[in-house]
Design an enzyme around this catalytic site. Sequence first.
Site, PDB file in Angstrom:
ATOM      1  N   ARG A 148       0.836  -1.213   0.000  1.00 28.07           N
ATOM      2  CA  ARG A 148       0.000   0.000   0.000  1.00 28.07           C
ATOM      3  C   ARG A 148       0.868   1.259   0.000  1.00 28.07           C
ATOM      4  O   ARG A 148       0.554   2.241  -0.691  1.00 28.07           O
ATOM      5  CB  ARG A 148      -0.917  -0.018   1.225  1.00 28.07           C
ATOM      6  N   HIS A 206       0.509   3.861  -3.006  1.00 24.62           N
ATOM      7  CA  HIS A 206       0.037   5.225  -2.747  1.00 24.62           C
ATOM      8  C   HIS A 206       1.114   6.270  -3.000  1.00 24.62           C
ATOM      9  O   HIS A 206       0.798   7.416  -3.338  1.00 24.62           O
ATOM     10  CB  HIS A 206      -0.497   5.330  -1.320  1.00 24.62           C
ATOM     11  N   TRP A 210     -10.310  -8.913   2.306  1.00 18.63           N
ATOM     12  CA  TRP A 210     -10.970  -9.231   1.039  1.00 18.63           C
ATOM     13  C   TRP A 210     -10.991 -10.737   0.782  1.00 18.63           C
ATOM     14  O   TRP A 210     -11.873 -11.233   0.102  1.00 18.63           O
ATOM     15  CB  TRP A 210     -10.252  -8.548  -0.107  1.00 18.63           C
TER      16      TRP A 210
END
Length: 360
Positions: A114, A118, A268
Amino acid sequence: LTRSQSMNKIGLSPSNMLSRVSIFLALFSAGAEAFAPSLSTRVTSVLDAHNGQDLIDDGGRRAFLASSVMTLVGAGFTPAAHASWKKGVDYKAVAGDIGSIIKDDPNKGPTLVRLAWHSSGTYDKMSKDGGSGGGTIRFKEELAHGGNAGLGETAVPWMEDVKTKYGDSLSYADLYTLAGVVAIKELGGPTIPWSSGRVDALDPSAVTPDGRLPGADSGPPGADPSDAAHLRTIFNRMGFNDQEIVALSGAHALGRCHTTASGYDGPWTFTPTTFNNLYFSLLNAIEWTPRDWKGPFQYENQGKSLMMLPTDLVLIQDDDFKKYVSMYAKDQAAFFADFSKAFNKLEELGTKGLKSTSWA
């Protein structure tokens, strides 16, 4: 103290001073302005002004060089330091250190992906700004962006010991992007090509506006055409097409949402520390229903152990997205190949002068 007394205090005789001046000029000519841009600028201005002549004869210029050398010595610039700088960074060693962090705690791996994602996903192909090149996600101004919630308390400080170990030779921008590909490999994913040579921005003026990262929901609560439009707006701005959007969404095979960061909750997939194509298989195979809770709108499976965001579920509602979801659900090798290409592209958006680097 007079300048002469100051020089004596730090052990600089006139001959010693000239020796240090020579060291400085050698550093400068070899490109050490990367270490001391202010000093190199001062030397350049003096050389230009006086055509490089009589640098020692004139008292004012002698004083300038003495003060430059004292600054140089105070900063620790020695021939040995310069030799170390010239050797460059052992990126395999850096990758090994990052890998050790993930082996010790696999749950850190998804957060490092991440961080890399990002730090790269702010690029704008029209304004030609943003992207991973400046390592700007380390600045509090960018960490304050909504999509980066939690990174300032997790992934960014996790990387500080590695940065300290390798010093200024290793940029934050290279460190963060390398962490992403290392994490994906350590968690069972493909070995993604990576290039070094990013140069850190010096201050937060390079931080781009908030709102450039994809959101979890757009428009009315729940998955609808506005979410598909949102994804295309965000990713098309960077230069990605529908297939690349779906491939990059497959990074949600890893990790989970935290109420303390994004406000959403849950993983998820059943294997949040394993990079695979299960995200796509579950999207297709499970009946996802709205979760009844006080948090933001999200979906859950019947067993209430998994979740999907509205911008996840829209991938099977939009026909142009869905065909790629179905393809990757059936063929993990195809997903790995396409994800590798898209993630490599993501990490290099807006960068210049990178060098393909062996890291694995």
